[in-house]
Write a protein that holds these residues in place. Structure first.
Motif, PDB file in Angstrom:
ATOM      1  N   ALA A 104       5.907 -23.240 -15.865  1.00  0.00           N
ATOM      2  CA  ALA A 104       5.447 -24.525 -16.400  1.00  0.00           C
ATOM      3  C   ALA A 104       5.803 -25.702 -15.502  1.00  0.00           C
ATOM      4  O   ALA A 104       5.430 -26.846 -15.798  1.00  0.00           O
ATOM      5  N   CYS A 117      12.373 -32.216 -23.428  1.00  0.00           N
ATOM      6  CA  CYS A 117      11.861 -30.946 -23.951  1.00  0.00           C
ATOM      7  C   CYS A 117      12.815 -29.793 -23.642  1.00  0.00           C
ATOM      8  O   CYS A 117      13.066 -28.937 -24.505  1.00  0.00           O
ATOM      9  N   SER A 160      14.801 -27.670 -26.343  1.00  0.00           N
ATOM     10  CA  SER A 160      14.616 -26.220 -26.392  1.00  0.00           C
ATOM     11  C   SER A 160      15.958 -25.500 -26.453  1.00  0.00           C
ATOM     12  O   SER A 160      16.120 -24.513 -27.189  1.00  0.00           O
ATOM     13  N   ALA A 169       3.473 -23.384 -19.849  1.00  0.00           N
ATOM     14  CA  ALA A 169       3.839 -24.398 -20.840  1.00  0.00           C
ATOM     15  C   ALA A 169       3.376 -23.993 -22.237  1.00  0.00           C
ATOM     16  O   ALA A 169       4.107 -24.166 -23.221  1.00  0.00           O
ATOM     17  N   LEU A 170       2.180 -23.438 -22.332  1.00  0.00           N
ATOM     18  CA  LEU A 170       1.663 -23.013 -23.638  1.00  0.00           C
ATOM     19  C   LEU A 170       2.464 -21.844 -24.198  1.00  0.00           C
ATOM     20  O   LEU A 170       2.753 -21.798 -25.400  1.00  0.00           O
ATOM     21  N   THR A 194       5.732 -23.155 -25.424  1.00  0.00           N
ATOM     22  CA  THR A 194       5.509 -23.904 -26.659  1.00  0.00           C
ATOM     23  C   THR A 194       5.321 -22.967 -27.843  1.00  0.00           C
ATOM     24  O   THR A 194       5.831 -23.221 -28.943  1.00  0.00           O
ATOM     25  N   MET A 252       8.694 -21.509 -28.879  1.00  0.00           N
ATOM     26  CA  MET A 252       9.503 -22.521 -29.547  1.00  0.00           C
ATOM     27  C   MET A 252       8.956 -22.854 -30.933  1.00  0.00           C
ATOM     28  O   MET A 252       9.714 -23.169 -31.855  1.00  0.00           O
ATOM     29  N   ALA A 253       7.646 -22.793 -31.091  1.00  0.00           N
ATOM     30  CA  ALA A 253       7.054 -23.043 -32.414  1.00  0.00           C
ATOM     31  C   ALA A 253       7.512 -21.996 -33.420  1.00  0.00           C
ATOM     32  O   ALA A 253       7.809 -22.306 -34.586  1.00  0.00           O
TER      33      ALA A 253
END
Length: 333
Positions: free
Chosen positions: A28, A42, A46, A300-301, A304, A307-308
Protein backbone atom coordinates in the motif's frame (compact mmCIF):
# COMPACT_ATOMS: atom_id res chain seq x y z
CA UNK A 1 -23.51 -19.51 14.21
CA UNK A 2 -21.60 -21.71 16.64
CA UNK A 3 -19.96 -19.44 19.26
CA UNK A 4 -16.78 -21.53 19.24
CA UNK A 5 -16.53 -21.18 15.47
CA UNK A 6 -16.93 -17.41 15.77
CA UNK A 7 -14.23 -17.35 18.44
CA UNK A 8 -11.84 -19.34 16.26
CA UNK A 9 -12.56 -17.04 13.31
CA UNK A 10 -11.74 -14.05 15.54
CA UNK A 11 -8.43 -15.62 16.55
CA UNK A 12 -7.73 -16.39 12.88
CA UNK A 13 -8.43 -12.75 11.92
CA UNK A 14 -6.04 -11.49 14.59
CA UNK A 15 -3.28 -13.86 13.45
CA UNK A 16 -3.93 -13.03 9.79
CA UNK A 17 -3.58 -9.31 10.46
CA UNK A 18 -0.37 -9.91 12.42
CA UNK A 19 1.23 -12.00 9.65
CA UNK A 20 -0.06 -10.22 6.53
CA UNK A 21 0.39 -6.73 7.96
CA UNK A 22 3.98 -6.35 6.75
CA UNK A 23 3.46 -7.27 3.05
CA UNK A 24 0.19 -5.35 2.87
CA UNK A 25 1.71 -2.18 4.32
CA UNK A 26 4.52 -2.43 1.80
CA UNK A 27 2.06 -3.05 -1.02
CA UNK A 28 0.00 0.00 0.00
CA UNK A 29 3.06 2.30 0.14
CA UNK A 30 2.39 4.09 -3.20
CA UNK A 31 -0.99 5.22 -1.82
CA UNK A 32 0.16 5.98 1.72
CA UNK A 33 3.13 8.04 0.61
CA UNK A 34 0.81 10.53 -1.10
CA UNK A 35 -0.84 11.26 2.25
CA UNK A 36 1.94 10.83 4.83
CA UNK A 37 0.14 12.41 7.78
CA UNK A 38 -2.96 10.32 7.16
CA UNK A 39 -0.72 7.28 6.72
CA UNK A 40 0.79 7.78 10.19
CA UNK A 41 -2.68 8.13 11.73
CA UNK A 42 -3.95 5.03 9.92
CA UNK A 43 -0.93 2.93 10.85
CA UNK A 44 -1.08 3.99 14.49
CA UNK A 45 -4.82 3.29 14.59
CA UNK A 46 -4.25 -0.11 12.99
CA UNK A 47 -1.80 -1.01 15.72
CA UNK A 48 -4.21 0.09 18.46
CA UNK A 49 -7.03 -1.80 16.77
CA UNK A 50 -4.97 -4.96 16.55
CA UNK A 51 -4.17 -4.79 20.27
CA UNK A 52 -7.87 -4.27 21.03
CA UNK A 53 -8.63 -7.28 18.84
CA UNK A 54 -6.25 -9.45 20.86
CA UNK A 55 -8.22 -8.52 23.98
CA UNK A 56 -11.47 -9.18 22.12
CA UNK A 57 -10.24 -12.62 21.06
CA UNK A 58 -9.70 -13.43 24.73
CA UNK A 59 -13.29 -12.41 25.48
CA UNK A 60 -14.64 -14.56 22.66
CA UNK A 61 -12.71 -17.59 23.91
CA UNK A 62 -13.81 -16.99 27.51
CA UNK A 63 -17.45 -16.94 26.36
CA UNK A 64 -17.22 -20.16 24.39
CA UNK A 65 -14.76 -22.26 26.45
CA UNK A 66 -14.77 -23.29 30.08
CA UNK A 67 -12.64 -25.35 32.41
CA UNK A 68 -11.57 -25.80 36.03
CA UNK A 69 -11.72 -22.53 37.90
CA UNK A 70 -8.74 -21.81 40.20
CA UNK A 71 -10.43 -18.73 41.73
CA UNK A 72 -12.13 -18.79 45.14
CA UNK A 73 -15.79 -19.81 44.92
CA UNK A 74 -17.18 -16.37 45.75
CA UNK A 75 -14.99 -14.65 43.15
CA UNK A 76 -15.55 -17.40 40.60
CA UNK A 77 -19.34 -17.03 40.83
CA UNK A 78 -19.12 -13.27 40.25
CA UNK A 79 -16.79 -13.72 37.28
CA UNK A 80 -18.99 -16.40 35.76
CA UNK A 81 -22.11 -14.29 36.07
CA UNK A 82 -20.29 -11.33 34.52
CA UNK A 83 -19.23 -13.50 31.60
CA UNK A 84 -22.77 -14.76 31.15
CA UNK A 85 -24.21 -11.24 31.35
CA UNK A 86 -21.83 -9.92 28.69
CA UNK A 87 -22.02 -12.94 26.37
CA UNK A 88 -23.64 -11.82 23.07
CA UNK A 89 -24.11 -15.45 21.96
CA UNK A 90 -27.09 -17.62 22.71
CA UNK A 91 -26.89 -19.02 26.21
CA UNK A 92 -26.26 -22.65 26.97
CA UNK A 93 -23.34 -23.41 24.63
CA UNK A 94 -19.99 -23.65 26.37
CA UNK A 95 -17.31 -26.19 25.49
CA UNK A 96 -15.45 -27.75 28.39
CA UNK A 97 -11.65 -27.65 28.17
CA UNK A 98 -8.74 -28.04 30.54
CA UNK A 99 -8.12 -24.26 30.44
CA UNK A 100 -10.02 -21.99 32.85
CA UNK A 101 -12.12 -19.23 31.29
CA UNK A 102 -10.27 -16.69 33.44
CA UNK A 103 -7.03 -17.53 31.62
CA UNK A 104 -8.40 -16.18 28.35
CA UNK A 105 -9.13 -12.88 30.10
CA UNK A 106 -6.09 -12.62 32.35
CA UNK A 107 -3.50 -13.57 29.73
CA UNK A 108 -4.29 -10.68 27.31
CA UNK A 109 -4.73 -8.28 30.23
CA UNK A 110 -1.40 -9.32 31.74
CA UNK A 111 0.32 -9.03 28.37
CA UNK A 112 -1.19 -5.56 27.96
CA UNK A 113 0.13 -4.41 31.34
CA UNK A 114 3.56 -5.80 30.52
CA UNK A 115 3.51 -3.99 27.19
CA UNK A 116 2.68 -0.70 28.93
CA UNK A 117 5.45 -1.19 31.47
CA UNK A 118 8.06 -2.00 28.82
CA UNK A 119 6.90 0.91 26.68
CA UNK A 120 7.16 3.39 29.54
CA UNK A 121 10.64 2.15 30.35
CA UNK A 122 11.68 2.62 26.71
CA UNK A 123 10.32 6.18 26.71
CA UNK A 124 12.22 7.02 29.89
CA UNK A 125 15.43 5.62 28.43
CA UNK A 126 15.02 7.64 25.22
CA UNK A 127 14.34 10.79 27.20
CA UNK A 128 17.46 10.29 29.29
CA UNK A 129 19.51 9.73 26.15
CA UNK A 130 18.08 12.91 24.66
CA UNK A 131 18.91 14.90 27.78
CA UNK A 132 22.49 13.62 27.66
CA UNK A 133 22.73 14.67 24.03
CA UNK A 134 21.50 18.17 24.86
CA UNK A 135 23.98 18.46 27.70
CA UNK A 136 26.81 17.30 25.45
CA UNK A 137 25.97 20.05 22.94
CA UNK A 138 26.07 22.80 25.57
CA UNK A 139 29.86 23.29 25.61
CA UNK A 140 30.45 22.74 21.87
CA UNK A 141 27.44 24.27 20.12
CA UNK A 142 26.63 27.91 19.55
CA UNK A 143 23.29 29.48 18.67
CA UNK A 144 22.61 31.29 15.41
CA UNK A 145 19.60 32.54 13.51
CA UNK A 146 19.65 31.16 9.97
CA UNK A 147 16.84 31.91 7.52
CA UNK A 148 14.54 32.77 10.41
CA UNK A 149 15.31 29.59 12.38
CA UNK A 150 17.16 29.52 15.68
CA UNK A 151 19.66 26.67 15.26
CA UNK A 152 22.53 25.12 17.18
CA UNK A 153 25.74 24.90 15.12
CA UNK A 154 28.33 22.27 16.04
CA UNK A 155 31.81 21.78 14.62
CA UNK A 156 31.75 18.73 12.33
CA UNK A 157 33.01 18.39 8.76
CA UNK A 158 30.19 16.03 7.74
CA UNK A 159 27.12 17.79 6.27
CA UNK A 160 24.42 16.75 8.72
CA UNK A 161 21.29 18.09 10.38
CA UNK A 162 18.75 16.77 12.87
CA UNK A 163 16.04 17.96 15.24
CA UNK A 164 16.33 17.11 18.91
CA UNK A 165 12.70 17.66 19.73
CA UNK A 166 13.47 19.97 22.66
CA UNK A 167 12.74 23.67 22.66
CA UNK A 168 16.13 24.60 24.09
CA UNK A 169 18.13 23.12 21.24
CA UNK A 170 15.68 22.28 18.46
CA UNK A 171 17.47 22.21 15.10
CA UNK A 172 21.12 21.17 15.10
CA UNK A 173 23.36 21.60 12.03
CA UNK A 174 27.03 21.02 11.44
CA UNK A 175 29.57 23.43 10.06
CA UNK A 176 30.09 20.95 7.25
CA UNK A 177 26.45 21.37 6.24
CA UNK A 178 26.73 25.16 6.21
CA UNK A 179 29.79 24.93 4.00
CA UNK A 180 28.35 22.35 1.59
CA UNK A 181 24.90 23.83 0.83
CA UNK A 182 23.89 26.98 -0.94
CA UNK A 183 21.26 29.28 0.68
CA UNK A 184 18.27 27.66 -1.06
CA UNK A 185 19.41 24.13 -0.24
CA UNK A 186 20.00 25.14 3.37
CA UNK A 187 16.53 26.67 3.46
CA UNK A 188 15.07 23.32 2.38
CA UNK A 189 16.95 21.41 5.08
CA UNK A 190 15.96 23.86 7.81
CA UNK A 191 12.32 23.79 6.67
CA UNK A 192 12.45 20.00 6.87
CA UNK A 193 13.79 20.12 10.43
CA UNK A 194 11.34 22.82 11.48
CA UNK A 195 8.46 20.64 10.25
CA UNK A 196 9.66 17.81 12.53
CA UNK A 197 9.56 20.15 15.51
CA UNK A 198 6.33 21.90 14.57
CA UNK A 199 4.43 18.65 14.04
CA UNK A 200 5.90 17.02 17.16
CA UNK A 201 7.24 14.04 15.26
CA UNK A 202 9.49 13.08 18.18
CA UNK A 203 6.37 12.51 20.31
CA UNK A 204 4.82 10.36 17.58
CA UNK A 205 7.97 8.26 17.43
CA UNK A 206 8.01 7.93 21.21
CA UNK A 207 4.41 6.71 21.22
CA UNK A 208 4.79 4.27 18.33
CA UNK A 209 8.17 3.07 19.54
CA UNK A 210 6.94 2.43 23.08
CA UNK A 211 4.24 0.10 21.71
CA UNK A 212 6.09 -1.61 18.89
CA UNK A 213 9.37 -2.07 20.76
CA UNK A 214 8.22 -5.12 22.78
CA UNK A 215 6.28 -6.41 19.74
CA UNK A 216 9.06 -6.42 17.15
CA UNK A 217 8.54 -10.15 16.56
CA UNK A 218 4.98 -9.44 15.39
CA UNK A 219 5.25 -8.67 11.64
CA UNK A 220 2.45 -6.07 11.74
CA UNK A 221 4.06 -4.17 14.63
CA UNK A 222 7.51 -4.38 13.04
CA UNK A 223 6.17 -3.06 9.72
CA UNK A 224 4.46 -0.13 11.46
CA UNK A 225 7.62 0.65 13.44
CA UNK A 226 9.58 0.77 10.18
CA UNK A 227 6.97 2.67 8.15
CA UNK A 228 5.99 5.48 10.53
CA UNK A 229 9.44 7.17 10.61
CA UNK A 230 9.53 7.01 6.82
CA UNK A 231 6.17 8.75 6.44
CA UNK A 232 7.17 11.37 9.01
CA UNK A 233 10.20 12.09 6.82
CA UNK A 234 7.96 12.37 3.76
CA UNK A 235 5.68 14.79 5.62
CA UNK A 236 8.69 16.94 6.53
CA UNK A 237 9.90 16.71 2.92
CA UNK A 238 6.57 18.09 1.72
CA UNK A 239 6.96 21.07 4.05
CA UNK A 240 10.49 21.65 2.73
CA UNK A 241 9.30 21.48 -0.88
CA UNK A 242 6.64 24.11 -0.21
CA UNK A 243 9.23 26.34 1.41
CA UNK A 244 12.22 25.96 -0.91
CA UNK A 245 11.12 23.86 -3.88
CA UNK A 246 11.73 20.28 -4.95
CA UNK A 247 14.97 21.05 -6.77
CA UNK A 248 16.65 22.59 -3.73
CA UNK A 249 15.60 19.72 -1.49
CA UNK A 250 16.71 17.08 -4.01
CA UNK A 251 20.07 18.81 -4.42
CA UNK A 252 20.56 18.93 -0.65
CA UNK A 253 19.74 15.23 -0.40
CA UNK A 254 22.33 14.35 -3.02
CA UNK A 255 24.99 16.38 -1.24
CA UNK A 256 24.10 14.84 2.11
CA UNK A 257 23.88 11.34 0.66
CA UNK A 258 27.58 10.69 1.09
CA UNK A 259 27.28 11.41 4.80
CA UNK A 260 23.97 9.61 5.36
CA UNK A 261 25.56 6.57 7.02
CA UNK A 262 27.53 8.81 9.37
CA UNK A 263 24.39 10.76 10.20
CA UNK A 264 22.42 7.58 10.78
CA UNK A 265 25.03 6.21 13.18
CA UNK A 266 25.24 9.49 15.10
CA UNK A 267 21.49 9.89 15.39
CA UNK A 268 21.06 6.30 16.56
CA UNK A 269 23.70 6.87 19.21
CA UNK A 270 22.14 10.10 20.45
CA UNK A 271 18.54 8.94 20.23
CA UNK A 272 17.66 12.11 18.34
CA UNK A 273 15.00 12.60 15.71
CA UNK A 274 16.51 11.31 12.46
CA UNK A 275 16.24 13.75 9.61
CA UNK A 276 16.90 13.22 5.91
CA UNK A 277 17.43 9.60 6.87
CA UNK A 278 17.55 8.13 3.38
CA UNK A 279 19.54 10.89 1.73
CA UNK A 280 20.81 10.09 -1.73
CA UNK A 281 19.54 8.91 -5.14
CA UNK A 282 16.67 6.74 -3.86
CA UNK A 283 15.20 9.57 -1.84
CA UNK A 284 15.61 11.96 -4.76
CA UNK A 285 13.90 9.50 -7.11
CA UNK A 286 10.96 9.39 -4.73
CA UNK A 287 10.76 13.17 -4.75
CA UNK A 288 10.93 13.76 -8.48
CA UNK A 289 9.22 10.60 -9.80
CA UNK A 290 6.95 9.06 -7.16
CA UNK A 291 5.35 5.71 -7.91
CA UNK A 292 1.83 5.71 -9.30
CA UNK A 293 -0.60 5.44 -6.33
CA UNK A 294 -2.81 3.03 -8.29
CA UNK A 295 -0.10 0.42 -7.79
CA UNK A 296 -0.86 0.45 -4.07
CA UNK A 297 -4.64 0.32 -4.23
CA UNK A 298 -4.91 -3.47 -3.92
CA UNK A 299 -2.73 -3.57 -0.81
CA UNK A 300 -4.62 -0.65 0.75
CA UNK A 301 -7.98 -2.29 0.07
CA UNK A 302 -6.85 -5.62 1.49
CA UNK A 303 -5.54 -3.96 4.63
CA UNK A 304 -8.77 -2.00 4.97
CA UNK A 305 -10.84 -5.19 4.65
CA UNK A 306 -8.89 -6.96 7.40
CA UNK A 307 -9.16 -3.95 9.68
CA UNK A 308 -12.90 -3.70 9.01
CA UNK A 309 -13.32 -7.29 10.23
CA UNK A 310 -11.30 -6.50 13.36
CA UNK A 311 -13.35 -3.36 13.99
CA UNK A 312 -16.63 -5.28 13.73
CA UNK A 313 -15.58 -8.14 15.98
CA UNK A 314 -13.79 -5.91 18.51
CA UNK A 315 -16.78 -3.60 18.74
CA UNK A 316 -19.02 -6.61 19.33
CA UNK A 317 -16.83 -8.02 22.09
CA UNK A 318 -15.89 -4.83 23.90
CA UNK A 319 -19.35 -3.32 23.42
CA UNK A 320 -21.02 -6.34 25.02
CA UNK A 321 -18.56 -6.34 27.93
CA UNK A 322 -18.94 -2.60 28.51
CA UNK A 323 -22.73 -2.84 28.33
CA UNK A 324 -22.71 -5.58 30.96
CA UNK A 325 -20.50 -3.52 33.27
CA UNK A 326 -22.64 -0.41 32.84
CA UNK A 327 -25.81 -2.38 33.53
CA UNK A 328 -24.33 -3.53 36.84
CA UNK A 329 -23.53 -7.18 36.26
CA UNK A 330 -21.08 -7.17 39.15
CA UNK A 331 -23.59 -5.62 41.53
CA UNK A 332 -26.31 -7.90 40.26
CA UNK A 333 -24.12 -10.90 40.94
Amino acid sequence: MNPLLISLLMVFAVLTAAVLGRPLIRAAAPVLIRFPRLAVVCLGSSLALWLASVMAAGLFLAWSLSGPNPLPDSVAKVCQRCLEASNPFSAGFVMETGVPSAAFLLAPAGAGLLLVALGLRAVVQRRRSLQQTCRSLLPVGHRRVIDGHLVTVVEDPHPSAFALGRDRWGIVVTTGLLAALDPQELRAVLAHEAAHLRERHHLVLDLIGSITGPLRRVPLAAAIADAVPHYLEVSADNAARRRAGTRALASALLIMGEASSVQRTASDRTGSQRVLLAAGPERVRQLVAPENPRHGMLGALAMTAIMAVLILTSATAHGAALSAVVSGCVIGA
